[in-house]
Scaffold this motif. Structure first.
Motif, short mmCIF file in Angstrom:
data_model
loop_
_atom_site.label_atom_id
_atom_site.label_comp_id
_atom_site.label_asym_id
_atom_site.label_seq_id
_atom_site.Cartn_x
_atom_site.Cartn_y
_atom_site.Cartn_z
N ALA A 38 18.06 75.80 27.97
CA ALA A 38 18.17 75.33 29.36
C ALA A 38 17.29 74.10 29.56
O ALA A 38 16.36 73.86 28.78
CB ALA A 38 17.74 76.44 30.31
N PRO A 39 17.54 73.31 30.61
CA PRO A 39 16.72 72.12 30.86
C PRO A 39 15.24 72.40 31.11
O PRO A 39 14.40 71.55 30.86
CB PRO A 39 17.36 71.51 32.12
N HIS A 40 14.89 73.60 31.55
CA HIS A 40 13.49 73.91 31.80
C HIS A 40 12.80 74.55 30.58
O HIS A 40 11.66 74.97 30.66
CB HIS A 40 13.37 74.85 33.00
N LEU A 73 26.00 59.33 35.73
CA LEU A 73 26.67 58.06 35.46
C LEU A 73 27.82 58.28 34.49
O LEU A 73 27.74 59.12 33.60
CB LEU A 73 25.68 57.06 34.86
N PRO A 74 28.89 57.51 34.63
CA PRO A 74 30.05 57.68 33.74
C PRO A 74 29.92 56.94 32.41
O PRO A 74 30.91 56.51 31.85
CB PRO A 74 31.20 57.11 34.58
N ILE A 75 28.70 56.77 31.92
CA ILE A 75 28.48 56.13 30.63
C ILE A 75 27.78 57.12 29.71
O ILE A 75 27.17 58.08 30.17
CB ILE A 75 27.66 54.82 30.75
N SER A 76 27.84 56.86 28.42
CA SER A 76 27.19 57.75 27.46
C SER A 76 25.67 57.59 27.54
O SER A 76 25.16 56.58 28.03
CB SER A 76 27.66 57.44 26.05
N PHE A 77 24.97 58.58 27.02
CA PHE A 77 23.50 58.51 27.03
C PHE A 77 23.01 57.36 26.18
O PHE A 77 22.04 56.68 26.55
CB PHE A 77 22.89 59.83 26.54
N GLU A 78 23.67 57.09 25.06
CA GLU A 78 23.24 56.00 24.18
C GLU A 78 23.35 54.65 24.91
O GLU A 78 22.47 53.81 24.80
CB GLU A 78 24.08 55.98 22.90
N LYS A 79 24.42 54.46 25.68
CA LYS A 79 24.58 53.21 26.42
C LYS A 79 23.54 53.14 27.54
O LYS A 79 22.96 52.09 27.80
CB LYS A 79 25.99 53.13 27.00
N TYR A 80 23.30 54.26 28.20
CA TYR A 80 22.28 54.31 29.25
C TYR A 80 20.91 53.98 28.68
O TYR A 80 20.15 53.22 29.27
CB TYR A 80 22.26 55.70 29.89
N GLN A 139 14.09 60.59 29.69
CA GLN A 139 15.20 59.66 29.93
C GLN A 139 16.52 60.40 29.99
O GLN A 139 17.37 60.10 30.84
CB GLN A 139 15.27 58.61 28.81
N TYR A 140 16.71 61.36 29.09
CA TYR A 140 17.94 62.14 29.07
C TYR A 140 18.11 62.94 30.36
O TYR A 140 19.21 62.99 30.92
CB TYR A 140 17.96 63.08 27.86
N ASN A 141 17.04 63.52 30.86
CA ASN A 141 17.10 64.28 32.10
C ASN A 141 17.44 63.37 33.29
O ASN A 141 18.20 63.77 34.18
CB ASN A 141 15.80 65.02 32.36
N ARG A 142 16.90 62.14 33.30
CA ARG A 142 17.25 61.20 34.35
C ARG A 142 18.73 60.82 34.26
O ARG A 142 19.41 60.71 35.28
CB ARG A 142 16.37 59.95 34.28
N TRP A 143 19.22 60.62 33.04
CA TRP A 143 20.64 60.29 32.85
C TRP A 143 21.53 61.44 33.31
O TRP A 143 22.54 61.20 33.98
CB TRP A 143 20.91 59.97 31.37
N ARG A 144 21.18 62.67 32.97
CA ARG A 144 21.97 63.83 33.40
C ARG A 144 21.99 63.94 34.92
O ARG A 144 23.02 64.23 35.52
CB ARG A 144 21.38 65.12 32.83
#
Length: 128
Positions: A14-16, A71-78, A62-67
């Motif tokens: 889980a995220p936590h 956004l409709p872009i991949s994590f790598e692009k973000y 960074q991944y948690n902010r992206w989730r």
């Protein structure tokens, strides 16, 4: 990695979840899906990629902010966008700190003579 794959789902956490638990889940999955152990597993690359991100606290943030942004872009692009667009402020018209006579020495002499200068007023008027 497909857009629908979530690193937390890949590592079955889980995220936590704490870093220690993420590491434990990764080790458990690595023992089962590592290419040296089995030839049928095609999940190893996604497990390794998920652990590279979630195992590093900075990348995990960074991944948690992206989730959260959805956004409709991949994590790598973000991630490449975040690293490429760092903000650096540059002001060419900054005011220099000046005393009453264009030097701090003049301010100290004026203070010694008993003329108290209101520091707050000087700050508010962009003198210091």
């Amino acid at each position: 990695m497909a857009a629908s794959e979530d690193y937390y789902d890949i590592l079955e956490c889980a995220p936590h979840t704490t870093q220690a638990d993420i590491h434990t889940n990764y080790r458990r999955l690595a023992k089962h899906h590592h290419p040296d152990k089995t030839t049928q597993s095609s999940q190893w690359e996604s497990i390794r990629a998920a652990y590279e991100v979630l195992g590093n606290e900075k990348l995990r943030a960074q991944y948690n902010r992206w989730r959260a942004s959805k956004l409709p872009i991949s994590f790598e692009k973000y991630q490449s966008t975040v690293q490429a667009h760092a903000v650096h402020w540059n002001f060419s018209n900054q005011r220099a700190i000046q005393g009453p006579k264009a030097s701090t020495e003049g301010w100290w002499k004026m203070r010694e003579r008993g003329n108290q200068v209101d520091v707050y007023e000087r700050f508010r008027n962009y003198e210091i």
